[in-house]
Design a protein around this motif. Structure first.
Motif, PDB file in Angstrom:
ATOM      1  N   ALA A 148      16.110  -2.247  -1.206  1.00 53.21           N
ATOM      2  CA  ALA A 148      16.297  -0.904  -0.661  1.00 53.21           C
ATOM      3  C   ALA A 148      15.027  -0.495   0.062  1.00 53.21           C
ATOM      4  CB  ALA A 148      16.603   0.069  -1.788  1.00 53.21           C
ATOM      5  N   PRO A 149      15.151   0.066   1.261  1.00 55.84           N
ATOM      6  CA  PRO A 149      13.955   0.391   2.053  1.00 55.84           C
ATOM      7  C   PRO A 149      13.006   1.358   1.365  1.00 55.84           C
ATOM      8  CG  PRO A 149      15.959   0.656   3.340  1.00 55.84           C
ATOM      9  CD  PRO A 149      16.381   0.346   1.948  1.00 55.84           C
ATOM     10  N   GLY A 150      13.507   2.294   0.584  1.00 54.14           N
ATOM     11  CA  GLY A 150      12.636   3.275  -0.057  1.00 54.14           C
ATOM     12  C   GLY A 150      11.806   2.702  -1.180  1.00 54.14           C
ATOM     13  N   LYS A 151      12.098   1.522  -1.645  1.00 53.51           N
ATOM     14  CA  LYS A 151      11.404   0.930  -2.780  1.00 53.51           C
ATOM     15  C   LYS A 151      10.231   0.043  -2.367  1.00 53.51           C
ATOM     16  CE  LYS A 151      14.710   2.083  -5.825  1.00 53.51           C
ATOM     17  NZ  LYS A 151      14.563   2.866  -6.969  1.00 53.51           N
ATOM     18  N   ILE A 152       9.998  -0.091  -1.081  1.00 53.99           N
ATOM     19  CA  ILE A 152       8.925  -0.976  -0.612  1.00 53.99           C
ATOM     20  C   ILE A 152       7.642  -0.160  -0.492  1.00 53.99           C
ATOM     21  CG2 ILE A 152       8.155  -2.476   1.250  1.00 53.99           C
ATOM     22  CD1 ILE A 152      11.097  -2.977   1.874  1.00 53.99           C
ATOM     23  N   ARG A 153       6.607  -0.612  -1.191  1.00 56.83           N
ATOM     24  CA  ARG A 153       5.314   0.077  -1.159  1.00 56.83           C
ATOM     25  C   ARG A 153       4.344  -0.738  -0.320  1.00 56.83           C
ATOM     26  NH1 ARG A 153       3.351   2.040  -6.770  1.00 56.83           N
ATOM     27  NH2 ARG A 153       1.935   3.045  -5.341  1.00 56.83           N
ATOM     28  N   ASP A 154       3.479  -0.041   0.404  1.00 54.17           N
ATOM     29  CA  ASP A 154       2.505  -0.750   1.240  1.00 54.17           C
ATOM     30  C   ASP A 154       1.087  -0.717   0.665  1.00 54.17           C
ATOM     31  OD1 ASP A 154       1.707   1.850   1.720  1.00 54.17           O
ATOM     32  OD2 ASP A 154       2.343   1.867   3.807  1.00 54.17           O
ATOM     33  N   TYR A 155       0.824   0.104  -0.324  1.00 51.00           N
ATOM     34  CA  TYR A 155      -0.473   0.176  -1.025  1.00 51.00           C
ATOM     35  C   TYR A 155      -1.647   0.453  -0.076  1.00 51.00           C
ATOM     36  CZ  TYR A 155       2.406  -2.066  -4.565  1.00 51.00           C
ATOM     37  OH  TYR A 155       3.410  -2.369  -5.442  1.00 51.00           O
ATOM     38  N   LEU A 156      -1.406   1.192   1.008  1.00 49.12           N
ATOM     39  CA  LEU A 156      -2.472   1.464   1.975  1.00 49.12           C
ATOM     40  C   LEU A 156      -3.631   2.272   1.380  1.00 49.12           C
ATOM     41  CD1 LEU A 156      -3.407   1.013   4.880  1.00 49.12           C
ATOM     42  CD2 LEU A 156      -2.235   3.115   5.502  1.00 49.12           C
ATOM     43  N   PRO A 157      -3.391   3.349   0.609  1.00 50.37           N
ATOM     44  CA  PRO A 157      -4.550   4.064   0.032  1.00 50.37           C
ATOM     45  C   PRO A 157      -5.408   3.170  -0.868  1.00 50.37           C
ATOM     46  CG  PRO A 157      -2.568   5.400  -0.150  1.00 50.37           C
ATOM     47  CD  PRO A 157      -2.133   4.047   0.325  1.00 50.37           C
ATOM     48  N   TRP A 158      -4.765   2.311  -1.643  1.00 53.13           N
ATOM     49  CA  TRP A 158      -5.500   1.387  -2.504  1.00 53.13           C
ATOM     50  C   TRP A 158      -6.293   0.393  -1.654  1.00 53.13           C
ATOM     51  CZ3 TRP A 158      -2.723  -2.188  -6.578  1.00 53.13           C
ATOM     52  CH2 TRP A 158      -3.678  -2.741  -7.437  1.00 53.13           C
ATOM     53  N   SER A 159      -5.708  -0.041  -0.549  1.00 49.38           N
ATOM     54  CA  SER A 159      -6.410  -0.974   0.339  1.00 49.38           C
ATOM     55  C   SER A 159      -7.644  -0.320   0.949  1.00 49.38           C
ATOM     56  CB  SER A 159      -5.465  -1.443   1.456  1.00 49.38           C
ATOM     57  OG  SER A 159      -4.350  -2.108   0.927  1.00 49.38           O
ATOM     58  N   ILE A 160      -7.522   0.954   1.321  1.00 50.88           N
ATOM     59  CA  ILE A 160      -8.674   1.678   1.869  1.00 50.88           C
ATOM     60  C   ILE A 160      -9.746   1.833   0.793  1.00 50.88           C
ATOM     61  CG2 ILE A 160      -9.434   3.907   2.791  1.00 50.88           C
ATOM     62  CD1 ILE A 160      -6.657   4.063   4.175  1.00 50.88           C
ATOM     63  N   LEU A 161      -9.343   2.129  -0.417  1.00 48.30           N
ATOM     64  CA  LEU A 161     -10.294   2.256  -1.521  1.00 48.30           C
ATOM     65  C   LEU A 161     -11.024   0.935  -1.782  1.00 48.30           C
ATOM     66  CD1 LEU A 161     -11.348   4.175  -3.747  1.00 48.30           C
ATOM     67  CD2 LEU A 161      -9.554   3.238  -5.208  1.00 48.30           C
ATOM     68  N   ASN A 162     -10.336  -0.180  -1.558  1.00 45.95           N
ATOM     69  CA  ASN A 162     -10.964  -1.484  -1.790  1.00 45.95           C
ATOM     70  C   ASN A 162     -12.095  -1.778  -0.813  1.00 45.95           C
ATOM     71  OD1 ASN A 162      -9.978  -2.661  -4.110  1.00 45.95           O
ATOM     72  ND2 ASN A 162      -8.105  -3.318  -3.113  1.00 45.95           N
ATOM     73  N   ILE A 163     -12.168  -1.076   0.302  1.00 46.66           N
ATOM     74  CA  ILE A 163     -13.324  -1.230   1.189  1.00 46.66           C
ATOM     75  C   ILE A 163     -14.588  -0.810   0.449  1.00 46.66           C
ATOM     76  CG2 ILE A 163     -14.435  -0.265   3.249  1.00 46.66           C
ATOM     77  CD1 ILE A 163     -11.769  -0.298   4.615  1.00 46.66           C
ATOM     78  N   PHE A 164     -14.476   0.227  -0.387  1.00 48.51           N
ATOM     79  CA  PHE A 164     -15.643   0.761  -1.092  1.00 48.51           C
ATOM     80  C   PHE A 164     -15.846   0.119  -2.460  1.00 48.51           C
ATOM     81  CE2 PHE A 164     -13.879   4.109   1.645  1.00 48.51           C
ATOM     82  CZ  PHE A 164     -14.937   4.217   2.536  1.00 48.51           C
ATOM     83  N   VAL A 165     -14.748  -0.225  -3.137  1.00 49.59           N
ATOM     84  CA  VAL A 165     -14.861  -0.803  -4.480  1.00 49.59           C
ATOM     85  C   VAL A 165     -15.295  -2.256  -4.391  1.00 49.59           C
ATOM     86  CG1 VAL A 165     -13.572  -1.439  -6.553  1.00 49.59           C
ATOM     87  CG2 VAL A 165     -13.211   0.779  -5.497  1.00 49.59           C
ATOM     88  N   SER A 166     -14.584  -3.023  -3.603  1.00 44.39           N
ATOM     89  CA  SER A 166     -14.957  -4.425  -3.429  1.00 44.39           C
ATOM     90  C   SER A 166     -15.754  -4.534  -2.130  1.00 44.39           C
ATOM     91  CB  SER A 166     -13.704  -5.303  -3.398  1.00 44.39           C
ATOM     92  OG  SER A 166     -12.889  -4.941  -2.300  1.00 44.39           O
ATOM     93  N   PHE A 167     -15.956  -5.692  -1.662  1.00 40.82           N
ATOM     94  CA  PHE A 167     -16.742  -5.823  -0.446  1.00 40.82           C
ATOM     95  C   PHE A 167     -15.859  -5.563   0.771  1.00 40.82           C
ATOM     96  CE2 PHE A 167     -15.396  -9.832  -2.142  1.00 40.82           C
ATOM     97  CZ  PHE A 167     -14.872 -10.527  -1.068  1.00 40.82           C
TER      98      PHE A 167
END
Length: 136
Positions: free
Chosen positions: A46-65
């Motif tokens: 179902a299209p509504g169930k697909i997550r892209d995790y973009l905020p987490w990916s942006i946070l990983n710029i600062f958390v990880s390298f």
């Protein structure tokens, strides 16, 4: 004779009468529906169930390298692109890859930060002990 005449009149009425009219109501055309049929082991998503995790990916710029964060952002944008193109199977696949990559990047990043903080604290304690032992 009269019964014969009555029978003939009834048969004439039967042959001259119009056949019964049957009205068939036509159904309105239904909008065409498409059904997705799974092929082998594919899962319909179902299209509504697909997550892209973009905020987490942006946070990983600062958390990880920086590089891990940029790769995670690229994967998140790829998920969004596939979802926009209605290619839900690829979007779901890349969503899973993005989740795993973000999880690993966050754990490795947090491990690196923990090591750096531990190193700074242990070095500061060692210097403090050395200064206290020399002054006493």
């Amino acid at each position: 004779n009269s019964s014969f005449q009555q029978t003939m009149e009834k048969s004439e009425e039967a042959t001259n009468s119009q056949p019964p009219v049957y009205v068939v109501q036509q159904q309105q055309p239904q909008p065409q529906q498409t059904y997705a049929v799974p092929y082998q082991n594919q899962v319909i998503v179902a299209p509504g169930k697909i997550r892209d995790y973009l905020p987490w990916s942006i946070l990983n710029i600062f958390v990880s390298f920086l590089l891990a964060g940029l790769i995670a952002i690229f994967l998140s944008i790829t998920v969004r692109r596939y979802a926009r193109e209605n290619n839900f199977i690829k979007a779901k696949k890349f969503s899973s890859i993005t989740l795993v990559f973000n999880l690993l990047a966050s754990l490795i990043g947090l491990g690196i930060w923990a090591y750096v903080i531990f190193s700074i604290v242990s070095t500061a304690l060692a210097v403090s002990r050395a200064v206290n032992s020399n002054s006493g």
